[in-house]
Design a protein around this motif. Structure first.
Motif, PDB file in Angstrom:
ATOM      1  N   ALA A 193       2.573   3.630   7.981  1.00 32.32           N
ATOM      2  CA  ALA A 193       3.565   3.089   7.050  1.00 32.32           C
ATOM      3  C   ALA A 193       4.584   2.216   7.777  1.00 32.32           C
ATOM      4  CB  ALA A 193       4.284   4.224   6.333  1.00 32.32           C
ATOM      5  N   GLU A 222       0.840  -1.198   0.000  1.00 36.93           N
ATOM      6  CA  GLU A 222       0.000   0.000   0.000  1.00 36.93           C
ATOM      7  C   GLU A 222       0.874   1.247   0.000  1.00 36.93           C
ATOM      8  OE1 GLU A 222      -3.450   2.012   2.852  1.00 36.93           O
ATOM      9  OE2 GLU A 222      -2.539   0.102   3.420  1.00 36.93           O
ATOM     10  N   TYR A 223       0.454   2.241  -0.777  1.00 33.45           N
ATOM     11  CA  TYR A 223       1.118   3.543  -0.780  1.00 33.45           C
ATOM     12  C   TYR A 223       0.314   4.480   0.111  1.00 33.45           C
ATOM     13  CZ  TYR A 223       3.985   1.943  -4.661  1.00 33.45           C
ATOM     14  OH  TYR A 223       4.875   1.253  -5.437  1.00 33.45           O
ATOM     15  N   LYS A 224       0.953   5.045   1.114  1.00 27.79           N
ATOM     16  CA  LYS A 224       0.271   5.911   2.071  1.00 27.79           C
ATOM     17  C   LYS A 224       0.347   7.393   1.709  1.00 27.79           C
ATOM     18  CE  LYS A 224      -1.156   3.185   5.378  1.00 27.79           C
ATOM     19  NZ  LYS A 224      -2.559   3.207   5.764  1.00 27.79           N
ATOM     20  N   VAL A 243       3.436   0.630   2.950  1.00 30.92           N
ATOM     21  CA  VAL A 243       3.326  -0.572   3.788  1.00 30.92           C
ATOM     22  C   VAL A 243       3.940  -1.707   2.978  1.00 30.92           C
ATOM     23  CG1 VAL A 243       1.760  -2.186   4.928  1.00 30.92           C
ATOM     24  CG2 VAL A 243       1.230   0.277   4.917  1.00 30.92           C
ATOM     25  N   ILE A 253       0.865   7.616   9.933  1.00 31.07           N
ATOM     26  CA  ILE A 253      -0.123   7.261   8.905  1.00 31.07           C
ATOM     27  C   ILE A 253      -0.105   5.768   8.593  1.00 31.07           C
ATOM     28  CG2 ILE A 253      -0.264   9.579   7.916  1.00 31.07           C
ATOM     29  CD1 ILE A 253       1.573   8.645   5.647  1.00 31.07           C
TER      30      ILE A 253
END
Length: 107
Positions: free
Chosen positions: A74, A16-18, A104, A72
């Motif tokens: 990560a 996942e890109y935060k 993540v 956030i």
């Protein structure tokens, strides 16, 4: 937390890109360090006072970025870039900034 200048973490999949995270530090360089650096500029040699200040500012900026990434959710930061600027009327301030993409990664 892994912090890297590369766009991926070796042997790990990005799940996942935060978003982009930043770290910024602006620090003053005091008179004695400035005087010592001026003498070294004239006579030659390295300025340990400035080098220590730069190293400390860089560490603080990376820590700030890491804390923002943790907030956030990560587990790593990829694509990190660092920048340095001199600020102030007399160039007596040093700004260190860093940015990267909080992600993540698989465990």
């Amino acid at each position: 937390m892994i912090i890297t200048t590369t766009n991926k973490v070796q042997d790990k999949k990005i799940l996942e890109y935060k978003g982009i995270v930043f770290g910024e530090v602006i620090t003053g360089v005091n008179f004695l360090k400035d005087l010592g650096a001026g003498l070294r500029n004239f006579f030659g040699g390295r300025s340990q006072g400035y080098e220590k200040e730069l190293s400390s500012a860089r560490t603080e900026a990376l820590e700030e970025m890491k804390e923002r990434a943790k907030k956030i959710g990560a587990s790593a930061i990829v694509g990190v870039k660092m920048d340095y600027e001199v600020l102030g009327a007399d160039n007596g301030m040093l700004m260190v900034t860093c940015s990267g993409t909080a992600v993540v990664i698989e465990e």
